[in-house]
Design an enzyme around this catalytic site. Sequence first.
Site, PDB file in Angstrom:
ATOM      1  CG  ASN A 153      -1.628   1.310   1.431  1.00  9.36           C
ATOM      2  OD1 ASN A 153      -2.497   1.696   0.660  1.00  9.36           O
ATOM      3  ND2 ASN A 153      -1.243   2.030   2.489  1.00  9.36           N
TER       4      ASN A 153
ATOM      5  CB  SER B 229      -2.544   0.161  -9.088  1.00  7.34           C
ATOM      6  OG  SER B 229      -2.286   1.031 -10.163  1.00  7.34           O
TER       7      SER B 229
ATOM      8  CE1 TYR C 143       0.565   7.799  -7.014  1.00 10.20           C
ATOM      9  CE2 TYR C 143      -1.239   8.330  -8.520  1.00 10.20           C
ATOM     10  CZ  TYR C 143      -0.772   7.702  -7.384  1.00 10.20           C
ATOM     11  OH  TYR C 143      -1.630   6.967  -6.604  1.00 10.20           O
TER      12      TYR C 143
ATOM     13  CE  LYS D  13       0.419   4.100  -6.685  1.00  9.48           C
ATOM     14  NZ  LYS D  13       0.661   3.106  -5.607  1.00  9.48           N
TER      15      LYS D  13
ATOM     16  CB  THR E 141      -6.732   9.195   2.528  1.00  9.56           C
ATOM     17  OG1 THR E 141      -6.168   9.448   1.225  1.00  9.56           O
ATOM     18  CG2 THR E 141      -7.584   7.934   2.466  1.00  9.56           C
TER      19      THR E 141
END
Length: 279
Positions: free
Chosen positions: A85, A136, A151, A155, A186
């Site tokens: 994660n 991912s 980024y 992924k 989050t």
Amino acid sequence: METTKVWFVTGASKGLGLALIKKLLEKNYRVAATTRNVQALISEIGEASEIFLPLEVSLTDDENVKSAIAKTVGHFGQLDVVVNNAGYGQIGTLEELSDKEARANFDINVFGTLNVIRNAMPYLREQRSGHIFNISSIGGYAGNFPGWGIYCSTKFAVAGLTEALAEEIKDFGVKATVVYPGYFRTDFLSKESARTPENSIPEYEAARNSEQAHLDEINGNQPNDPGKGAEALIAMSEEQNPPVHFLLGSGTDEFLNNKIKTITGDAEKWSDLTFSTVI
């Protein structure tokens, strides 16, 4: 029903990782959780116990990862579910980001994941069971976000290696699933977590607009609950035949459908050239 499955979760001190270990402990799973700052994890969850093992780990250090997994097996006697994660969002266009910035993102998001897989597989392979979740992003399926190219490419790499992993380990009874989370509420998009380019180029207006939209508008207004995302992962871990690809969260189906439509449309439009190579 009490369960004795042992989970190894990276990036566990915040976000989806923290939500996941809290849910796991509520459900009587045993959990080894890694973070760069173990004290932050202990303050959230508590000290090491029969059901919880907090570990300070540098995922870019292969020997450090190997030691953490060995400690997990030593502490609990087994290893059943691995969740890769840990990761972070690097914002910036391909031209803007330095080699150092780009490689740093790959080091954590991709090579950190590989370090965990490399060192967990001997245990899973020997016991001929287990499940590896590689987290991912929906940006690892659709990369059309200006300013998020590096980024997204990390992924995409996670998705690609998971597809191969699933084929490589199936004969050992071990499963692999790549998870594509959508927007979860989050701190992933907070200014403290997402990294912006050290040297931005003003001409990239679309990238700046995307950056500001994510940091100032989407952040705090994401539609998905990390606790419910954690519940979904736990439910998936109990499936006998889990998928290799798993979309997680509201809104991910839109990205799926749009990309299928785009690729199919391009394939049909350019089919004459595609098949013009036949001898």
